[in-house]
Design an enzyme around this catalytic site. Structure first.
Site, mmCIF file in Angstrom:
data_model
loop_
_atom_site.group_PDB
_atom_site.id
_atom_site.type_symbol
_atom_site.label_atom_id
_atom_site.label_comp_id
_atom_site.label_asym_id
_atom_site.label_seq_id
_atom_site.Cartn_x
_atom_site.Cartn_y
_atom_site.Cartn_z
ATOM 1 N N LYS A 20 6.275 4.339 2.931
ATOM 2 C CA LYS A 20 5.358 3.976 1.832
ATOM 3 C C LYS A 20 4.404 5.132 1.497
ATOM 4 O O LYS A 20 4.174 5.429 0.331
ATOM 5 C CB LYS A 20 4.519 2.744 2.220
ATOM 6 C CG LYS A 20 5.348 1.531 2.602
ATOM 7 C CD LYS A 20 4.481 0.344 2.978
ATOM 8 C CE LYS A 20 3.586 0.577 4.184
ATOM 9 N NZ LYS A 20 4.322 0.838 5.460
ATOM 10 N N ARG A 96 -2.568 -6.770 3.426
ATOM 11 C CA ARG A 96 -1.800 -6.945 4.657
ATOM 12 C C ARG A 96 -1.656 -8.423 5.018
ATOM 13 O O ARG A 96 -0.980 -8.752 5.981
ATOM 14 C CB ARG A 96 -2.515 -6.293 5.840
ATOM 15 C CG ARG A 96 -2.439 -4.774 5.960
ATOM 16 C CD ARG A 96 -1.091 -4.295 6.403
ATOM 17 N NE ARG A 96 -1.017 -3.345 7.492
ATOM 18 C CZ ARG A 96 -1.098 -2.031 7.397
ATOM 19 N NH1 ARG A 96 -1.345 -1.440 6.267
ATOM 20 N NH2 ARG A 96 -0.921 -1.282 8.459
ATOM 21 N N ARG A 135 7.276 10.997 13.510
ATOM 22 C CA ARG A 135 6.176 11.262 12.552
ATOM 23 C C ARG A 135 5.129 12.172 13.187
ATOM 24 O O ARG A 135 4.691 11.959 14.311
ATOM 25 C CB ARG A 135 5.533 9.955 12.116
ATOM 26 C CG ARG A 135 4.271 10.178 11.262
ATOM 27 C CD ARG A 135 3.912 9.010 10.383
ATOM 28 N NE ARG A 135 3.720 7.762 11.080
ATOM 29 C CZ ARG A 135 3.583 6.583 10.472
ATOM 30 N NH1 ARG A 135 3.640 6.512 9.150
ATOM 31 N NH2 ARG A 135 3.432 5.481 11.172
ATOM 32 N N ARG A 168 0.139 10.262 15.669
ATOM 33 C CA ARG A 168 -0.890 9.224 15.557
ATOM 34 C C ARG A 168 -0.942 8.408 16.848
ATOM 35 O O ARG A 168 0.105 8.040 17.379
ATOM 36 C CB ARG A 168 -0.543 8.276 14.392
ATOM 37 C CG ARG A 168 -1.003 8.789 13.044
ATOM 38 C CD ARG A 168 -0.458 7.981 11.894
ATOM 39 N NE ARG A 168 -0.585 6.534 12.016
ATOM 40 C CZ ARG A 168 -0.244 5.672 11.053
ATOM 41 N NH1 ARG A 168 0.241 6.124 9.892
ATOM 42 N NH2 ARG A 168 -0.364 4.382 11.233
ATOM 43 N N ARG A 179 2.347 -3.600 16.095
ATOM 44 C CA ARG A 179 2.177 -3.476 14.636
ATOM 45 C C ARG A 179 3.304 -4.198 13.906
ATOM 46 O O ARG A 179 3.086 -4.819 12.862
ATOM 47 C CB ARG A 179 2.123 -2.000 14.238
ATOM 48 C CG ARG A 179 0.780 -1.358 14.606
ATOM 49 C CD ARG A 179 0.863 0.149 14.627
ATOM 50 N NE ARG A 179 1.128 0.728 13.330
ATOM 51 C CZ ARG A 179 1.687 1.930 13.160
ATOM 52 N NH1 ARG A 179 2.026 2.666 14.195
ATOM 53 N NH2 ARG A 179 1.884 2.381 11.950
HETATM 54 P P1 ADP Z 1 4.638 4.482 6.154
HETATM 55 O O1 ADP Z 1 3.552 5.009 5.238
HETATM 56 O O2 ADP Z 1 5.439 3.386 5.519
HETATM 57 O O3 ADP Z 1 4.132 4.110 7.506
HETATM 58 P P2 ADP Z 1 5.533 7.276 6.170
HETATM 59 O O4 ADP Z 1 5.616 7.630 4.724
HETATM 60 O O5 ADP Z 1 4.386 7.806 6.948
HETATM 61 O O6 ADP Z 1 5.671 5.659 6.364
HETATM 62 O O7 ADP Z 1 6.915 7.738 6.844
HETATM 63 C C1 ADP Z 1 7.140 7.561 8.241
HETATM 64 C C2 ADP Z 1 7.833 8.798 8.792
HETATM 65 O O8 ADP Z 1 9.145 8.875 8.237
HETATM 66 C C3 ADP Z 1 7.152 10.122 8.451
HETATM 67 O O9 ADP Z 1 7.312 11.006 9.530
HETATM 68 C C4 ADP Z 1 7.924 10.630 7.220
HETATM 69 O O10 ADP Z 1 7.931 12.059 7.136
HETATM 70 C C5 ADP Z 1 9.321 10.087 7.498
HETATM 71 N N1 ADP Z 1 10.052 9.715 6.279
HETATM 72 C C6 ADP Z 1 9.557 9.176 5.137
HETATM 73 N N2 ADP Z 1 10.547 8.927 4.260
HETATM 74 C C7 ADP Z 1 11.704 9.298 4.885
HETATM 75 C C8 ADP Z 1 13.091 9.300 4.513
HETATM 76 N N3 ADP Z 1 13.496 8.834 3.330
HETATM 77 N N4 ADP Z 1 13.991 9.735 5.431
HETATM 78 C C9 ADP Z 1 13.599 10.184 6.643
HETATM 79 N N5 ADP Z 1 12.318 10.241 7.049
HETATM 80 C C10 ADP Z 1 11.376 9.802 6.184
HETATM 81 P P1 AMP Z 2 -1.079 2.324 8.255
HETATM 82 O O1 AMP Z 2 -1.550 3.729 8.114
HETATM 83 O O2 AMP Z 2 -0.879 1.617 6.945
HETATM 84 O O3 AMP Z 2 0.126 2.211 9.172
HETATM 85 O O4 AMP Z 2 -2.261 1.520 8.967
HETATM 86 C C1 AMP Z 2 -2.723 1.889 10.247
HETATM 87 C C2 AMP Z 2 -3.670 0.830 10.782
HETATM 88 O O5 AMP Z 2 -4.840 0.730 9.953
HETATM 89 C C3 AMP Z 2 -3.135 -0.603 10.862
HETATM 90 O O6 AMP Z 2 -2.342 -0.829 12.006
HETATM 91 C C4 AMP Z 2 -4.444 -1.392 10.879
HETATM 92 O O7 AMP Z 2 -5.067 -1.324 12.148
HETATM 93 C C5 AMP Z 2 -5.313 -0.608 9.898
HETATM 94 N N1 AMP Z 2 -5.144 -1.088 8.505
HETATM 95 C C6 AMP Z 2 -4.589 -0.414 7.478
HETATM 96 N N2 AMP Z 2 -4.618 -1.149 6.354
HETATM 97 C C7 AMP Z 2 -5.200 -2.328 6.685
HETATM 98 C C8 AMP Z 2 -5.499 -3.513 5.966
HETATM 99 N N3 AMP Z 2 -5.182 -3.643 4.662
HETATM 100 N N4 AMP Z 2 -6.081 -4.539 6.643
HETATM 101 C C9 AMP Z 2 -6.398 -4.426 7.934
HETATM 102 N N5 AMP Z 2 -6.139 -3.343 8.681
HETATM 103 C C10 AMP Z 2 -5.535 -2.287 8.062
#
Ligand code: ADP
Ligand code: AMP
Length: 221
Positions: A20, A96, A135, A168, A179
């Site tokens: 995302k 969420r 990641r 992270r 999560r």
């Molecule tokens: P989210 O925001 O949904 O948690 P991220 O955008 O941070 O996901 O992506 C999670 C991991 O996967 C990151 O390390 C990113 O670089 C990688 N990633 C994102 N899109 C793709 C894809 N289409 N194929 C492979 N790896 C991807």
């Molecule tokens: P994300 O970067 O979207 O994976 O979010 C990381 C963490 O931030 C989550 O596991 C929650 O602890 C917190 N968080 C992010 N967005 C929200 C939300 N809309 N409501 C509550 N907690 C959130």
């Protein structure tokens, strides 16, 4: 968009690691939209070291959601601000749960706006695991990389800031499992909430970043 104005107001739904943030950043750059990633906002707050930040960090590190009041207030202010309202936005990581979705609707209503589309990222469990375990993020500018799919030019330093990339804390296996559980319990009910409003569009989030981006452009046409 079937609106008089062409400002897109989108929500991205999907499990952690679905891509995302990656696609949100790309889409916002493409269309000049605001990327509102609540996880990034909260990570910044967690780094501030004040009492709220300490509490936020503690919850995030355990994979729990932060309290609705805190995040609703923050996002409400952003989506109703004139600049964001004018440009349109992608909400990534918010709402969420159902109370957050209701708060979002109420906030948008105060400025006579509504969501255009909710894009649900569809991805299988093994790919979630692969993406999250690989990641890496820049601690300074928050750019997201992946050890295989999207490595930095120079291992393991940010292309933009030169800072050493980090994993992270909530990407550790035990926290990821929590999560995913929270996603199933709290976020999944939003599928019905938004499909009932005719807003939900599924996106096949498997494949390369470019492939997913092309599908995303199609999905929001
Ligand atoms: P989210 O925001 O949904 O948690 P991220 O955008 O941070 O996901 O992506 C999670 C991991 O996967 C990151 O390390 C990113 O670089 C990688 N990633 C994102 N899109 C793709 C894809 N289409 N194929 C492979 N790896 C991807
Ligand atoms: P994300 O970067 O979207 O994976 O979010 C990381 C963490 O931030 C989550 O596991 C929650 O602890 C917190 N968080 C992010 N967005 C929200 C939300 N809309 N409501 C509550 N907690 C959130």
């Amino acid at each position: 968009m079937n609106r008089k104005d062409d400002h897109m107001r989108l929500v991205f739904l999907g499990p952690p690691g679905a891509g995302k943030g990656t696609q949100g950043a790309r889409l916002c750059e493409h269309f000049g939209l605001f990327h509102i990633a609540t996880g990034d906002i909260l990570r910044r707050s967690a780094g501030e070291g004040n009492p709220v930040g300490v509490r936020v960090k503690e919850l995030m590190d355990r994979g729990e959601l932060v309290p609705d009041e805190l995040i609703n207030e923050l996002v409400g202010q952003m989506v109703t601000s004139p600049t964001v309202a004018k440009k349109g936005f992608v909400l990534d990581g918010y709402p969420r749960n159902v109370p957050q979705a209701e708060a979002l609707d109420s906030a948008l209503e105060t400025v006579g706006a509504r969501l255009d589309r909710v894009v649900r990222f569809m991805i299988i469990g093994t790919e979630i695991a692969r993406r999250i375990s690989g990641r890496r993020v820049c601690p300074v500018c928050k750019t997201v990389y992946h050890v295989d799919a999207h490595p930095p030019k120079q291992k393991w330093f940010c292309d933009l800031e030169g800072a050493a990339l980090i994993q992270r804390p909530d990407d550790r296996e035990e926290t990821v499992l929590r999560r995913l559980e929270v996603y199933g319990q709290k976020t999944r009910p939003l599928f019905d909430f938004y499909s009932g409003k005719g807003l939900l569009t599924d996106l096949d989030a498997m494949g390369t970043e470019d492939e997913v981006f092309r599908r995303l452009l199609d999905a929001i046409k």
